[in-house]
Design an enzyme around this catalytic site. Structure first.
Site, PDB file in Angstrom:
ATOM      1  N   ASN A  32       0.862  -1.182   0.000  1.00 39.64           N
ATOM      2  CA  ASN A  32       0.000   0.000   0.000  1.00 39.64           C
ATOM      3  C   ASN A  32       0.901   1.236   0.000  1.00 39.64           C
ATOM      4  OD1 ASN A  32      -1.812   2.041   0.494  1.00 39.64           O
ATOM      5  ND2 ASN A  32      -2.274   1.422   2.597  1.00 39.64           N
ATOM      6  N   TRP A  33       1.011   1.836  -1.165  1.00 38.97           N
ATOM      7  CA  TRP A  33       1.905   3.007  -1.284  1.00 38.97           C
ATOM      8  C   TRP A  33       1.308   4.264  -0.645  1.00 38.97           C
ATOM      9  CZ3 TRP A  33       5.321   3.970  -6.158  1.00 38.97           C
ATOM     10  CH2 TRP A  33       6.188   2.885  -6.335  1.00 38.97           C
ATOM     11  N   LYS A  34       0.038   4.210  -0.296  1.00 38.09           N
ATOM     12  CA  LYS A  34      -0.626   5.395   0.259  1.00 38.09           C
ATOM     13  C   LYS A  34      -0.416   6.596  -0.681  1.00 38.09           C
ATOM     14  CE  LYS A  34       0.143   3.410   4.776  1.00 38.09           C
ATOM     15  NZ  LYS A  34       0.017   3.574   6.197  1.00 38.09           N
TER      16      LYS A  34
ATOM     17  N   HIS B 136      -9.581   0.960   4.762  1.00 35.52           N
ATOM     18  CA  HIS B 136      -8.326   1.192   5.478  1.00 35.52           C
ATOM     19  C   HIS B 136      -8.585   2.173   6.628  1.00 35.52           C
ATOM     20  CE1 HIS B 136      -4.241   2.458   6.358  1.00 35.52           C
ATOM     21  NE2 HIS B 136      -3.830   1.366   5.733  1.00 35.52           N
TER      22      HIS B 136
ATOM     23  N   GLU C  30      -6.981   4.585   7.660  1.00 38.44           N
ATOM     24  CA  GLU C  30      -6.736   5.994   7.321  1.00 38.44           C
ATOM     25  C   GLU C  30      -7.934   6.584   6.583  1.00 38.44           C
ATOM     26  OE1 GLU C  30      -2.900   5.466   5.491  1.00 38.44           O
ATOM     27  OE2 GLU C  30      -2.047   5.008   7.451  1.00 38.44           O
TER      28      GLU C  30
ATOM     29  N   GLU D 147      -5.489  -5.079  10.524  1.00 36.68           N
ATOM     30  CA  GLU D 147      -4.497  -4.023  10.717  1.00 36.68           C
ATOM     31  C   GLU D 147      -4.809  -3.253  12.002  1.00 36.68           C
ATOM     32  OE1 GLU D 147      -2.481  -2.895   6.796  1.00 36.68           O
ATOM     33  OE2 GLU D 147      -4.208  -1.604   7.028  1.00 36.68           O
TER      34      GLU D 147
ATOM     35  N   GLY E 242       2.393   2.169  10.739  1.00 33.84           N
ATOM     36  CA  GLY E 242       3.374   3.241  10.616  1.00 33.84           C
ATOM     37  C   GLY E 242       4.087   3.602  11.903  1.00 33.84           C
TER      38      GLY E 242
ATOM     39  N   SER F  41       3.261  -2.256  10.343  1.00 36.40           N
ATOM     40  CA  SER F  41       4.703  -2.259  10.597  1.00 36.40           C
ATOM     41  C   SER F  41       5.381  -3.581  10.250  1.00 36.40           C
ATOM     42  CB  SER F  41       4.988  -1.869  12.055  1.00 36.40           C
ATOM     43  OG  SER F  41       4.593  -0.522  12.285  1.00 36.40           O
TER      44      SER F  41
ATOM     45  N   GLY G 225       2.678  -1.196   4.312  1.00 38.24           N
ATOM     46  CA  GLY G 225       2.666   0.222   3.965  1.00 38.24           C
ATOM     47  C   GLY G 225       4.071   0.721   3.681  1.00 38.24           C
ATOM     48  N   GLY G 226       4.682   1.344   4.678  1.00 36.94           N
ATOM     49  CA  GLY G 226       5.962   2.019   4.492  1.00 36.94           C
ATOM     50  C   GLY G 226       7.030   1.176   3.819  1.00 36.94           C
TER      51      GLY G 226
HETATM   52  C1  PEP Z   1      -0.894   0.109   6.049  1.00 38.12           C
HETATM   53  O1  PEP Z   1      -1.070   1.311   6.018  1.00 38.12           O
HETATM   54  O2  PEP Z   1      -1.683  -0.649   5.492  1.00 38.12           O
HETATM   55  C2  PEP Z   1       0.281  -0.390   6.753  1.00 38.12           C
HETATM   56  C3  PEP Z   1       0.291  -1.629   7.126  1.00 38.12           C
HETATM   57  O3  PEP Z   1       1.287   0.524   6.992  1.00 38.12           O
HETATM   58  P1  PEP Z   1       2.726   0.218   7.623  1.00 38.12           P
HETATM   59  O4  PEP Z   1       3.233  -1.073   7.044  1.00 38.12           O
HETATM   60  O5  PEP Z   1       3.569   1.379   7.257  1.00 38.12           O
HETATM   61  O6  PEP Z   1       2.525   0.084   9.097  1.00 38.12           O
END
Ligand code: PEP
Length: 243
Positions: A8-10, A91, A93, A158, A164, A203, A224-225
């Site tokens: 997920n590049w957001k 999600h 967010e 999640e 994050g 994470s 994500g990141g």
């Molecule tokens: C996400 O936003 O779906 C996610 C899992 O982010 P991160 O891996 O950065 O925690």
């Protein structure tokens, strides 16, 4: 079933980053299903760059309607037309930034399915809810109300407080939550609930991927990141068990 590693590049990335990233993924061993979910404007370039590679492309949201007066929104129908196969929905967010309720997510899931997209539906508790002992109830309620009767696709657990932050739940907590989600899915969807992949997200990094991906009922990761860097994303996938 192969584990699914979805990135997920957001709201990150740029056109000049697509070709190199796609080339790196093309060269990867395919014991997992890789899915890249960039921002909307990068979807056509990714779909072209990854065509025929076995790496899938997904979006990060869609509208519940197929077309109409919804400024700034994107329909599942259009996403399918430009090469997306998957769509992340619900999600945390989006739930937080855009006030998306379970009912709104439910409508989007129905639209995605109608358009032929595979939804990846996110659920997860806040830290306050976990501290209050409500985590499993919160997630069960999200599943009940976010998933329509015709649901097929993937679920991503999640925990909001793990996204994050560099923090992850204990292995025991991930195992317990994934077992609870599996039980809820089997009860809600007797025909398909036993095989719906349940991803873990929050994470996930190369260093913790093997431990998380090896837990019972973990069918992959939503990343994500760490998905922004192709080497890290591939290192996570390399740590997924082969099936
Ligand atoms: C996400 O936003 O779906 C996610 C899992 O982010 P991160 O891996 O950065 O925690």
């Amino acid at each position: 079933m192969k584990q699914v590693i979805a990135g997920n590049w957001k709201m990150n990335g740029a056109p000049d980053g697509v070709a190199g990233y796609a080339t790196a993924l093309r060269g990867a061993a395919a014991h997992t299903l890789l899915i890249v979910c960039p921002p909307f404007p990068l979807l056509p370039a990714f779909a072209a760059a990854l065509a025929g590679s076995g790496v899938a492309v997904g979006a990060q949201d869609c509208h519940a309607s197929a077309a109409g007066a919804h400024t700034g929104d994107v329909s599942a129908v259009l996403l399918k037309q430009i090469g997306a196969l998957y769509v992340i929905l619900g999600h945390s967010e989006r739930r937080a930034d855009h006030g998306e309720s379970n009912a709104v997510v439910n409508g989007k899931v129905r639209a995605a399915l109608a358009a032929g997209l595979v939804p990846i539906v996110c659920v997860g508790e806040t830290e306050q809810q976990r501290d209050a002992g409500e985590a499993e109830d919160v997630v069960r309620t999200q599943l009940t109300h976010s998933l329509p009767a015709e649901f097929t696709g993937l679920v991503a657990y999640e925990p909001v407080w793990a996204i994050g932050t560099g923090r992850t739940p204990s292995e025991a907590d991930v195992t317990a939550m994934h077992a609870a989600i599996r039980a809820a899915l089997v009860a809600q969807f007797p025909a398909t609930g036993a095989t719906t992949p349940i991803l873990y997200g929050g994470s996930v990094k190369p260093g913790n991927a093997a431990a998380l991906l090896g837990l019972p009922e973990v069918g992959g990761a939503l990343v994500g990141g760490a998905s922004l860097n192709a080497a890290d994303f591939l290192a996570i996938a390399a740590n997924a068990p082969s099936v």
